[in-house]
Design a protein around this motif. Sequence first.
Motif, short mmCIF file in Angstrom:
data_model
loop_
_atom_site.label_atom_id
_atom_site.label_comp_id
_atom_site.label_asym_id
_atom_site.label_seq_id
_atom_site.Cartn_x
_atom_site.Cartn_y
_atom_site.Cartn_z
N GLY A 25 6.88 5.61 -24.69
CA GLY A 25 6.84 4.55 -23.67
C GLY A 25 6.52 5.06 -22.29
N GLY A 26 5.82 6.18 -22.21
CA GLY A 26 5.49 6.75 -20.90
C GLY A 26 4.63 5.84 -20.05
N ASP A 27 3.68 5.13 -20.70
CA ASP A 27 2.81 4.22 -19.94
C ASP A 27 3.63 3.13 -19.23
OD1 ASP A 27 0.78 5.69 -20.89
OD2 ASP A 27 -0.10 4.16 -22.17
N GLU A 28 4.59 2.56 -19.97
CA GLU A 28 5.41 1.50 -19.39
C GLU A 28 6.27 2.02 -18.25
OE1 GLU A 28 5.13 2.14 -22.57
OE2 GLU A 28 4.15 0.35 -23.39
N VAL A 29 6.77 3.26 -18.40
CA VAL A 29 7.61 3.85 -17.36
C VAL A 29 6.80 4.05 -16.08
CG1 VAL A 29 8.92 5.91 -16.68
CG2 VAL A 29 9.17 4.97 -18.99
N ILE A 30 5.59 4.60 -16.23
CA ILE A 30 4.73 4.85 -15.07
C ILE A 30 4.33 3.52 -14.41
CG2 ILE A 30 2.50 5.75 -14.33
CD1 ILE A 30 4.45 7.93 -14.98
N HIS A 31 3.97 2.54 -15.23
CA HIS A 31 3.55 1.24 -14.68
C HIS A 31 4.71 0.58 -13.93
CE1 HIS A 31 2.56 -3.07 -14.68
NE2 HIS A 31 1.30 -2.65 -14.58
N SER A 32 5.90 0.65 -14.52
CA SER A 32 7.07 0.05 -13.87
C SER A 32 7.39 0.75 -12.55
CB SER A 32 8.27 0.14 -14.82
OG SER A 32 9.45 -0.30 -14.19
N PHE A 33 7.25 2.08 -12.56
CA PHE A 33 7.54 2.86 -11.35
C PHE A 33 6.60 2.48 -10.22
CE2 PHE A 33 6.59 6.72 -8.85
CZ PHE A 33 7.84 6.92 -8.27
N PHE A 34 5.29 2.39 -10.52
CA PHE A 34 4.31 2.11 -9.48
C PHE A 34 4.37 0.65 -9.03
CE2 PHE A 34 1.55 5.86 -10.92
CZ PHE A 34 2.04 6.65 -9.91
N THR A 76 0.68 2.93 -1.51
CA THR A 76 1.73 3.93 -1.73
C THR A 76 1.56 4.61 -3.08
OG1 THR A 76 3.22 2.53 -0.45
CG2 THR A 76 4.22 4.30 -1.71
N ALA A 77 1.22 3.82 -4.10
CA ALA A 77 1.03 4.40 -5.44
C ALA A 77 -0.08 5.44 -5.43
CB ALA A 77 0.72 3.29 -6.44
N THR A 78 -1.20 5.10 -4.80
CA THR A 78 -2.33 6.04 -4.72
C THR A 78 -1.94 7.28 -3.93
OG1 THR A 78 -3.83 4.14 -4.75
CG2 THR A 78 -4.76 6.27 -4.11
N LEU A 79 -1.23 7.10 -2.81
CA LEU A 79 -0.81 8.22 -1.98
C LEU A 79 0.10 9.17 -2.76
CD1 LEU A 79 -0.79 9.57 0.82
CD2 LEU A 79 1.18 8.13 1.40
N VAL A 80 1.05 8.61 -3.51
CA VAL A 80 1.97 9.44 -4.31
C VAL A 80 1.21 10.23 -5.35
CG1 VAL A 80 3.84 9.35 -5.99
CG2 VAL A 80 4.00 7.99 -3.91
N VAL A 81 0.28 9.57 -6.05
CA VAL A 81 -0.51 10.25 -7.08
C VAL A 81 -1.33 11.38 -6.47
CG1 VAL A 81 -2.45 9.98 -8.68
CG2 VAL A 81 -0.60 8.31 -8.67
N THR A 106 6.89 -1.36 -8.90
CA THR A 106 8.08 -1.66 -8.08
C THR A 106 8.13 -0.85 -6.79
OG1 THR A 106 9.37 -0.01 -9.33
CG2 THR A 106 9.44 -2.30 -10.10
N MET A 107 7.16 0.00 -6.59
CA MET A 107 7.14 0.86 -5.40
C MET A 107 6.76 0.05 -4.16
SD MET A 107 4.93 4.36 -4.94
CE MET A 107 5.76 5.15 -6.32
N PRO A 108 7.48 0.18 -3.06
CA PRO A 108 7.11 -0.55 -1.83
C PRO A 108 5.77 -0.04 -1.30
CG PRO A 108 8.87 1.04 -1.40
CD PRO A 108 8.71 0.98 -2.88
N GLY A 109 4.97 -0.95 -0.79
CA GLY A 109 3.66 -0.55 -0.27
C GLY A 109 2.54 -0.79 -1.24
N GLY A 110 2.86 -1.15 -2.49
CA GLY A 110 1.85 -1.52 -3.47
C GLY A 110 0.89 -0.40 -3.81
N VAL A 111 -0.39 -0.77 -3.92
CA VAL A 111 -1.40 0.16 -4.42
C VAL A 111 -1.60 1.34 -3.46
CG1 VAL A 111 -3.31 -1.12 -3.37
CG2 VAL A 111 -3.72 0.32 -5.38
#
Length: 461
Positions: free
Chosen positions: A327-336, A345-350, A338-343
Amino acid sequence: MEALIPLLMFIVVCLVLLLGYPVAFSLAGTALLFVSVGIVAGIFDTSFLTALPSRLYGTMVNETLMAVPLFVLMGVMLEKSKIAENLLEGMALIFGRFPGGLGISVTIVGMLLAASTGIVGATVVTMGLISLPTMLKQNYSPSLATGTICATGTLGQIIPPSIALVLLGDVLSSAYQQAQLSLGLYSLKTVSVGDLFVGALIPGLLLVFFYVLFQFILALIKPETSPAVDKQVLQKNVNRANSLFTNLVPPLLLIFAVLGSILAGIATPTEAAGVGALGATLLALTKKQLNLKQLAEVVQSTTKVTCMVFMILIGASVFSLVFRAYGGDEVIHSFFSTMPGGVFTATLVVMIVIFLLGFILDFIEITFVVVPIVGPVLLAMGLHPVWLGVMIAVNLQTSFLTPPFGFALFYLRGVAPNHVKTIQIYKGVTPYILIQLLVLIILACWPKIVTWLPEQMYGVQ
């Protein structure tokens, strides 16, 4: 508790890699370890493993990945037959008469050599052995000389035709299709290696432009750091330079023909790679720089690199399959999601994670391990696949330059003279790291720099 297993898998594989175990076997071994524990604990569905044979077979017959050994053969042939050495020496002799000209010529030739080899280590070592002694002999600042060689050596990550872009293109194509399926879209669009090549062209040239601009300005402000080549040396070598200039044309035509045929849509990257490999072999033969011993070395080097790539790919396939089974895909998707800042912040973290992983992993491992995990999620959030691929390539290029763990620094340290201090290498790459970060910011603020050319040429949206 089960949601933590994918994260634990990723942490374990990084720890195993830090212990020095081979990447391919670390990936597959970690995955099989978690499979065994999961079966004993009754939390792993073994039906996922039935997909493994078809995935591995699909990897082996993938036409896009066939370009890898052909591009490697082209680069190794140009290196072993000393055609690359003549290219470097000829350009240095021609442009070295101007202040900063020697460094600028090394940058330009390094760009061409990086495009032909596509392997950071090979380019940095080759340029370190050929260009560094010449630059130091002409009283170039050791920091500037080493920084220039490291920076131009890493251009193989972004200047097409690049092995990194070939691998990224294949992985991102699968990730893009997964992202569309997750959004309920069944008329799937694809992204090709050719799209990435076209998208990377302007950013790559932008990097080279900033490198050359920096060296030109530095030569004006501090001419003692990059003096012109002594006139007596130029006069002594003028005939040799003219002779080498005529020898520069065939390899340059070869590189432009390979890249041009891809950009014009005449040939696929795999077909163009085949032409490039054959052309490099014929060039070596016509210049009498190829014998049975050199041919054996070229074939051995090509086979080693190709086997390494495909073994890592197999290990990564096993790892990603088990990661998804937990279930790694679901975990990653859920993490990103729910992250504040949307896409953003998600791109910056990656990007930060990929940058840090670039200290301990090569681009091949990151491409096959990290991108398949985060790629579908980011693309489902609306990112352009070509833009994401180019950003990852430039990001990795930056991490390869950054002290104290940058791979390019280790490669150059291994061939640099003892009197060149490590701190001088670190100091030399600092301006180029700032240039890299500047280009990353520019590409982030104006994505059209990456996407405009593919849209105009191929209609990629």
